[in-house]
Design a protein around this motif. Structure first.
Motif, PDB file in Angstrom:
ATOM      1  N   MET A 225       0.807  -1.219   0.000  1.00 18.08           N
ATOM      2  CA  MET A 225       0.000   0.000   0.000  1.00 18.08           C
ATOM      3  C   MET A 225       0.842   1.272   0.000  1.00 18.08           C
ATOM      4  O   MET A 225       0.374   2.329  -0.421  1.00 18.08           O
ATOM      5  N   SER A 226       2.084   1.197   0.473  1.00 16.58           N
ATOM      6  CA  SER A 226       2.945   2.379   0.441  1.00 16.58           C
ATOM      7  C   SER A 226       3.160   2.884  -0.976  1.00 16.58           C
ATOM      8  O   SER A 226       3.458   4.055  -1.193  1.00 16.58           O
ATOM      9  N   TYR A 227       3.022   1.979  -1.940  1.00 14.53           N
ATOM     10  CA  TYR A 227       3.231   2.338  -3.333  1.00 14.53           C
ATOM     11  C   TYR A 227       1.914   2.659  -4.052  1.00 14.53           C
ATOM     12  O   TYR A 227       1.907   2.937  -5.242  1.00 14.53           O
ATOM     13  N   GLY A 228       0.815   2.585  -3.322  1.00 19.67           N
ATOM     14  CA  GLY A 228      -0.478   2.845  -3.932  1.00 19.67           C
ATOM     15  C   GLY A 228      -0.815   4.316  -3.970  1.00 19.67           C
ATOM     16  O   GLY A 228      -0.009   5.188  -3.627  1.00 19.67           O
ATOM     17  N   GLU A 229      -2.052   4.619  -4.376  1.00 25.97           N
ATOM     18  CA  GLU A 229      -2.480   6.013  -4.536  1.00 25.97           C
ATOM     19  C   GLU A 229      -3.468   6.451  -3.463  1.00 25.97           C
ATOM     20  O   GLU A 229      -3.830   7.615  -3.400  1.00 25.97           O
ATOM     21  N   LYS A 230      -3.902   5.511  -2.596  1.00 25.73           N
ATOM     22  CA  LYS A 230      -4.832   5.864  -1.542  1.00 25.73           C
ATOM     23  C   LYS A 230      -4.115   6.602  -0.414  1.00 25.73           C
ATOM     24  O   LYS A 230      -2.898   6.575  -0.297  1.00 25.73           O
ATOM     25  N   LYS A 231      -4.899   7.240   0.427  1.00 25.92           N
ATOM     26  CA  LYS A 231      -4.361   7.954   1.581  1.00 25.92           C
ATOM     27  C   LYS A 231      -3.598   6.994   2.484  1.00 25.92           C
ATOM     28  O   LYS A 231      -4.052   5.870   2.737  1.00 25.92           O
ATOM     29  N   ILE A 232      -2.442   7.409   2.961  1.00 27.82           N
ATOM     30  CA  ILE A 232      -1.641   6.602   3.876  1.00 27.82           C
ATOM     31  C   ILE A 232      -1.740   7.216   5.269  1.00 27.82           C
ATOM     32  O   ILE A 232      -1.320   8.354   5.495  1.00 27.82           O
ATOM     33  N   ALA A 233      -2.328   6.464   6.194  1.00 25.77           N
ATOM     34  CA  ALA A 233      -2.533   6.951   7.562  1.00 25.77           C
ATOM     35  C   ALA A 233      -1.189   7.117   8.276  1.00 25.77           C
ATOM     36  O   ALA A 233      -0.198   6.461   7.922  1.00 25.77           O
ATOM     37  N   PRO A 234      -1.112   7.979   9.290  1.00 26.32           N
ATOM     38  CA  PRO A 234       0.132   8.163  10.043  1.00 26.32           C
ATOM     39  C   PRO A 234       0.635   6.835  10.615  1.00 26.32           C
ATOM     40  O   PRO A 234      -0.136   6.066  11.202  1.00 26.32           O
ATOM     41  N   HIS A 235       1.916   6.581  10.472  1.00 32.83           N
ATOM     42  CA  HIS A 235       2.478   5.292  10.870  1.00 32.83           C
ATOM     43  C   HIS A 235       3.987   5.404  11.000  1.00 32.83           C
ATOM     44  O   HIS A 235       4.604   6.382  10.583  1.00 32.83           O
ATOM     45  N   MET A 388      13.212  15.553   2.806  1.00 34.21           N
ATOM     46  CA  MET A 388      12.721  15.383   4.175  1.00 34.21           C
ATOM     47  C   MET A 388      13.468  14.249   4.866  1.00 34.21           C
ATOM     48  O   MET A 388      13.615  13.163   4.322  1.00 34.21           O
ATOM     49  N   LEU A 389      13.946  14.521   6.081  1.00 33.88           N
ATOM     50  CA  LEU A 389      14.545  13.509   6.934  1.00 33.88           C
ATOM     51  C   LEU A 389      13.744  13.451   8.221  1.00 33.88           C
ATOM     52  O   LEU A 389      13.449  14.505   8.813  1.00 33.88           O
ATOM     53  N   CYS A 390      13.383  12.265   8.674  1.00 30.73           N
ATOM     54  CA  CYS A 390      12.672  12.183   9.956  1.00 30.73           C
ATOM     55  C   CYS A 390      13.072  10.916  10.703  1.00 30.73           C
ATOM     56  O   CYS A 390      13.479   9.916  10.109  1.00 30.73           O
ATOM     57  N   ASP A 391      12.946  10.988  12.010  1.00 30.30           N
ATOM     58  CA  ASP A 391      13.275   9.899  12.920  1.00 30.30           C
ATOM     59  C   ASP A 391      12.101   8.930  12.955  1.00 30.30           C
ATOM     60  O   ASP A 391      11.057   9.225  13.538  1.00 30.30           O
ATOM     61  N   ASN A 392      12.273   7.761  12.376  1.00 33.18           N
ATOM     62  CA  ASN A 392      11.196   6.770  12.305  1.00 33.18           C
ATOM     63  C   ASN A 392      10.863   6.177  13.666  1.00 33.18           C
ATOM     64  O   ASN A 392       9.823   5.552  13.830  1.00 33.18           O
ATOM     65  N   HIS A 393      11.723   6.354  14.653  1.00 40.73           N
ATOM     66  CA  HIS A 393      11.449   5.874  16.004  1.00 40.73           C
ATOM     67  C   HIS A 393      10.639   6.891  16.814  1.00 40.73           C
ATOM     68  O   HIS A 393      10.199   6.573  17.910  1.00 40.73           O
ATOM     69  N   ARG A 394      10.478   8.083  16.272  1.00 41.80           N
ATOM     70  CA  ARG A 394       9.748   9.131  16.994  1.00 41.80           C
ATOM     71  C   ARG A 394       8.545   9.658  16.222  1.00 41.80           C
ATOM     72  O   ARG A 394       7.467   9.827  16.794  1.00 41.80           O
ATOM     73  N   LEU A 395       8.717   9.952  14.937  1.00 43.11           N
ATOM     74  CA  LEU A 395       7.655  10.600  14.175  1.00 43.11           C
ATOM     75  C   LEU A 395       6.770   9.599  13.460  1.00 43.11           C
ATOM     76  O   LEU A 395       7.235   8.573  12.966  1.00 43.11           O
ATOM     77  N   LEU A 396       5.484   9.917  13.405  1.00 47.01           N
ATOM     78  CA  LEU A 396       4.563   9.239  12.510  1.00 47.01           C
ATOM     79  C   LEU A 396       4.502  10.047  11.226  1.00 47.01           C
ATOM     80  O   LEU A 396       4.490  11.280  11.264  1.00 47.01           O
ATOM     81  N   HIS A 397       4.483   9.357  10.102  1.00 47.17           N
ATOM     82  CA  HIS A 397       4.400  10.070   8.831  1.00 47.17           C
ATOM     83  C   HIS A 397       3.323   9.441   7.945  1.00 47.17           C
ATOM     84  O   HIS A 397       2.941   8.276   8.133  1.00 47.17           O
ATOM     85  N   GLY A 398       2.833  10.203   7.002  1.00 48.26           N
ATOM     86  CA  GLY A 398       1.806   9.716   6.086  1.00 48.26           C
ATOM     87  C   GLY A 398       1.592  10.745   4.989  1.00 48.26           C
ATOM     88  O   GLY A 398       2.349  11.705   4.840  1.00 48.26           O
ATOM     89  N   ARG A 399       0.520  10.568   4.213  1.00 48.42           N
ATOM     90  CA  ARG A 399       0.205  11.536   3.160  1.00 48.42           C
ATOM     91  C   ARG A 399      -1.260  11.396   2.766  1.00 48.42           C
ATOM     92  O   ARG A 399      -1.919  10.388   3.051  1.00 48.42           O
ATOM     93  N   ASP A 400      -1.751  12.427   2.084  1.00 48.91           N
ATOM     94  CA  ASP A 400      -3.100  12.379   1.528  1.00 48.91           C
ATOM     95  C   ASP A 400      -3.109  11.504   0.275  1.00 48.91           C
ATOM     96  O   ASP A 400      -2.060  11.179  -0.282  1.00 48.91           O
ATOM     97  N   GLU A 401      -4.312  11.172  -0.173  1.00 47.38           N
ATOM     98  CA  GLU A 401      -4.418  10.340  -1.363  1.00 47.38           C
ATOM     99  C   GLU A 401      -4.051  11.139  -2.608  1.00 47.38           C
ATOM    100  O   GLU A 401      -4.131  12.369  -2.635  1.00 47.38           O
ATOM    101  N   PHE A 402      -3.624  10.417  -3.619  1.00 41.01           N
ATOM    102  CA  PHE A 402      -3.358  11.038  -4.912  1.00 41.01           C
ATOM    103  C   PHE A 402      -4.694  11.319  -5.601  1.00 41.01           C
ATOM    104  O   PHE A 402      -5.569  10.456  -5.654  1.00 41.01           O
ATOM    105  N   THR A 403      -4.846  12.517  -6.121  1.00 40.21           N
ATOM    106  CA  THR A 403      -6.095  12.897  -6.788  1.00 40.21           C
ATOM    107  C   THR A 403      -5.967  12.747  -8.296  1.00 40.21           C
ATOM    108  O   THR A 403      -4.868  12.817  -8.852  1.00 40.21           O
ATOM    109  N   LYS A 404      -7.098  12.549  -8.938  1.00 42.82           N
ATOM    110  CA  LYS A 404      -7.089  12.429 -10.392  1.00 42.82           C
ATOM    111  C   LYS A 404      -6.633  13.749 -11.019  1.00 42.82           C
ATOM    112  O   LYS A 404      -7.018  14.823 -10.571  1.00 42.82           O
ATOM    113  N   GLY A 405      -5.829  13.653 -12.033  1.00 43.08           N
ATOM    114  CA  GLY A 405      -5.325  14.850 -12.689  1.00 43.08           C
ATOM    115  C   GLY A 405      -4.193  15.519 -11.947  1.00 43.08           C
ATOM    116  O   GLY A 405      -3.795  16.632 -12.293  1.00 43.08           O
TER     117      GLY A 405
END
Length: 434
Positions: A225-235, A388-405
């Protein structure tokens, strides 16, 4: 003796009831410099060093501990300070004295004839049983943050980081420790520039994604799912592995259109909110181990790459002071709560299974209510030129879904282990600050 006294006393600090979540404590309150040299009292099982004439500031050192920690060249390797002898066999003292050579030390002669000498400075630094004194250490602050960090996020310049003097590289690593992330601006939009920053910090971790991994919106062939286009929840990344990534790099190097928003959340801030709101919830999240799936399905050269190990982490990892030092969380990858986790929750709460299961889910539900609260979420749009650099042991990261167009979006990433970047920071501090 007077110069030695000034050296060790200037490093003494008053004992605090609360130990903040820091590594190494820079500013400190010194004890009043005594007018006489320290005195030593030999007891049946220990030595008591009195740092003041009133004997109100003292440290106690037990004989087995002193013998085990002899610093002489017969007992320790001079390069790595590793023990060369079995120092656990005999800890019977024949004599304890303060030498007359003004070396500022305590000398212990053992029954086997061996003699150990401990400087005041070393004894004070390693004091473990004391009154009104605490080991002196440098501080490296941790700053908890929320969505307001959008007004002034930690940023660095690519050109500065790549200089040879290492000052900016140290500043980058300290930013990462203090805030958990840093944005590197003016980064040439190519995968190799991200790789160059990674190699400045440490060895790049190779995993089933590869050393560098790539993703392109609208052209994903990998099923994860990390490679998909749907929204990725904080993790956090790769929760199903024992060796979870430490430092997470992400670089959008090609973009057509507006792209999509990325998000970061400071889990240490969330943990502080959980602790203030409900200590039972905090105890459950820091003492009950949850399981995560490790079945990643990426095929390369006809081989299916799956996770091998399955760890049972707690959501919050706490240090010996009870402060959170790591988070392990991925809602998408969490497996069903099992009998072991239930038994742990029952033990934490001293209750039956029904109540334990109910409160465990209430704790998780409350934590996730904070995760999705905009108050704690830093949202921004990554565009070519910003790494972007972030500490994976501290921060949760994610993104919004990819939109058409949205247009084409190419990105790449890599990992550097926690040990690598922490070691680099400590090395640079010792070289540049001492």
């Amino acid at each position: 003796m007077r110069s030695a006294m000034l050296s060790f006393v200037s490093r003494a600090v008053l004992l605090s009831k609360h130990v903040p979540r820091v590594i190494y404590p820079v500013q400190r309150a010194a004890l009043t410099i005594p007018t006489v040299a320290p005195t030593v009292d030999k007891k049946d099982r220990c030595v008591v060093v009195n740092w003041s004439s009133e004997k109100s500031e003292w440290s106690k050192y037990h004989f087995p501990w002193l013998r085990d920690n002899c610093q002489c060249s017969l007992c320790r390797d001079s390069n790595f300070s590793q023990r060369l002898l079995n120092t656990l066999e005999d800890a019977t003292p024949a004599d304890v004295r303060i030498p007359d050579d003004e070396s500022g030390s305590v000398e212990v002669e053992w029954a086997d004839g061996h003699c150990s000498q401990f400087s005041y400075d070393w004894l004070l630094t390693n004091s473990y049983c004391h009154n009104k004194v605490l080991t002196p250490k440098r501080t490296r602050e941790v700053t908890l943050w929320d969505s307001s960090i959008k007004d002034n996020p930690p940023k660095m310049k690519y050109g500065d980081i790549m200089q040879d003097d290492n000052q900016s590289l140290l500043a980058l690593l300290r930013n990462l420790y203090q805030y958990g992330f840093t944005l590197v601006e003016d980064t040439p939009p190519r995968p190799e520039t991200m790789e160059a920053v990674g190699k400045r910090i440490g060895a790049i971790s190779n995993n089933f994604f590869g050393a560098l991994w790539f993703m392109e919106a609208g052209n994903m062939t990998v099923t994860h799912m990390s490679y998909g286009e749907k929204k990725i929840a904080p993790h956090n990344d790769m929760m199903g592995f024992n060796d979870t990534p430490g430092l997470f790099f992400f670089h959008v190097y090609e973009l057509e259109g507006e792209g999509t928003d990325s998000l970061l959340i400071d889990s240490f801030r969330l943990a502080s909110e959980v602790k203030k709101h409900n200590m039972e919830y905090f105890d459950l999240l820091s003492k009950v181990s949850l399981t995560y799936t490790n079945k990643y399905s990426e095929t390369r050269d006809g081989v299916l790459h799956n996770g091998i190990y399955e760890e049972y982490p707690t959501t919050f990892t706490v240090d010996r002071n009870g402060e959170v030092v790591k988070i392990r969380l991925s809602q998408a990858d969490r497996k069903p709560m099992d009998s072991i986790a239930l038994a742990q929750a029952m033990k934490v709460l001293s209750c039956d299974a029904d109540e334990a299961m109910d409160k465990m889910y209430k704790a998780l539900r409350y934590l996730h209510s904070l995760i999705y609260d905009p108050k704690y979420m830093y949202k921004f749009r990554l565009k070519p030129g910003t790494l972007m650099l972030c500490d994976n042991h501290r921060l949760l990261h994610g993104r919004d879904e990819f939109t058409k167009g949205m247009g084409r979006r190419k990105a790449c990433g890599l990992y550097v282990s926690q040990d690598e970047w922490h070691a680099k920071m400590k090395l640079l501090e010792s070289e540049l600050l001492d």
